[in-house]
Write an enzyme that holds these catalytic residues in place. Structure first.
Site, short mmCIF file in Angstrom:
data_model
loop_
_atom_site.label_atom_id
_atom_site.label_comp_id
_atom_site.label_asym_id
_atom_site.label_seq_id
_atom_site.Cartn_x
_atom_site.Cartn_y
_atom_site.Cartn_z
N ASP A 155 0.83 -1.19 0.00
CA ASP A 155 0.00 0.00 0.00
C ASP A 155 0.88 1.25 0.00
OD1 ASP A 155 -2.29 -1.51 0.07
OD2 ASP A 155 -2.61 -1.29 2.23
N ARG A 156 0.31 2.32 -0.49
CA ARG A 156 1.05 3.58 -0.61
C ARG A 156 1.64 4.02 0.74
NH1 ARG A 156 -1.25 9.00 -3.66
NH2 ARG A 156 0.61 10.29 -3.37
#
Length: 341
Positions: A155-156
């Site tokens: 995930d970012r």
């Protein structure tokens, strides 16, 4: 339709332009790959939902027969790809020099077939959804001509170990290892609360839904979810308000979207800084302790690819911003400028 253009595939076409049908013959380098992933690679830019829809309708054929999305291609298979209109291809934006330098200096391990990058938090692994570049586009700019592909994703907001392949055969081998549980993945996370025991195994299935606006939401679904298993180990308790926060190690035994985050919330101890599945009031208080993002870090990858003579283990230490949060919690919330609420 735009030619598939894969170097290991021979393509013939019944026509030209957006209304043509393509016949693509599978080469050795694509053998063993799922048909859905093959199409995603061949038809870059076509939405996943559209590709899965044409698969369900039987418009994609392999050797003139219908196949499901999990069909694994064999050398010599002839894939019929129906007419699909591809969006105009845009070159990814150029990453700023400071970002390029940061990624260039974040290599934890490299050999002739793969890279392990220490991904910084706040950087998406690839462009899209309004982002002109991500980590993989930045790497390709740093190494023009190299055949770089993401092996998995983070995930970012998650930092830490990220695998990138340099060869298609290695990508296929690593995907097989991941499917078979041959890749060890460990994360460091801060949960709000405590574990009931020093070691807790969460084995509950998860399903993924897409909400309005394309936002993904994952939830426990014992009836229709996919198997998901996480092992949490308590490392350190820290005071937080009238209760505790706990630094844990989370080992992924499967790799579902948002798995650690949803399993932690299922235990009643969501991840610190989790704005989707977490405790919003606690997250607000944690900002005063210096936590400005999800407290989740991919700390270790371990595996042995086919070409390796011995297993590989790559570790990434907890980033300084997260270490600082632990230090402040340990001191009871004392920060320069006053007491945390």
């Amino acid at each position: 339709m735009k030619p598939a253009g894969s170097p290991n595939c021979a393509e013939t076409s019944t026509g030209s332009g957006a209304s043509s049908v393509s016949q693509v013959q599978v080469g050795e380098e694509s053998a063993g790959q799922r048909i859905d992933n093959f199409l995603l690679r061949e038809l870059k830019g076509v939405p996943k939902s559209h590709l899965y829809r044409v698969l369900r309708r039987g418009e994609v054929r392999v050797n003139k027969g219908r196949v499901k999305a999990d069909y694994r291609l064999q050398p010599g298979d002839l894939v019929r790809i129906p007419p699909l209109r591809l969006p105009e291809r845009r070159e990814p934006g150029r990453a700023p020099d400071v970002q390029r330098a940061r990624i260039d200096g974040s290599v934890l391990y490299e050999d002739e077939r793969l890279l392990v990058i220490d991904k910084p938090a706040g950087l998406a692994v690839h462009g899209g959804s309004g982002l002109s570049y991500g980590l993989i586009e930045t790497l390709r700019q740093l190494r023009p001509g190299a055949e770089l592909e993401l092996v998995h994703r983070l995930d970012r907001d998650t930092s830490g170990c990220l695998l990138v392949s340099k060869r298609r055969s290695t990508l296929r081998n690593l995907h097989a290892l991941i499917r078979e549980g041959g890749v060890e993945k460990r994360y460091l996370a801060l949960i709000l609360g405590d574990l009931p025991r020093e070691r807790v195994r969460v084995d509950v299935p998860l399903s993924k839904n897409v909400l309005k606006g394309g936002e993904r939401l994952v939830q426990v679904d014992r009836a229709a979810g996919k198997a998901a298993c996480t092992v949490f180990r308590r490392l350190r308790r820290l005071p937080f308000g009238s209760g505790v926060a706990t630094l844990v190690e989370a080992e992924l035994l499967t790799g579902r979207t948002h798995q650690i985050r949803v399993h932690a919330a299922f235990l009643g101890s969501p991840l610190a800084g989790d704005c989707r599945y977490g405790d919003f009031e606690a997250n607000r208080r944690l900002r005063a302790f210096g936590l400005s993002r999800l407290f989740l870090h991919a700390s270790l990858l371990g595996f042995r690819a086919d070409y390796m003579s011995r297993p590989l283990r790559v570790e990434s230490p907890l980033p300084a911003d997260l270490e600082q949060v632990l230090d402040v919690l340990l001191k009871g919330g004392e920060r320069t400028g006053g007491q945390a609420p």
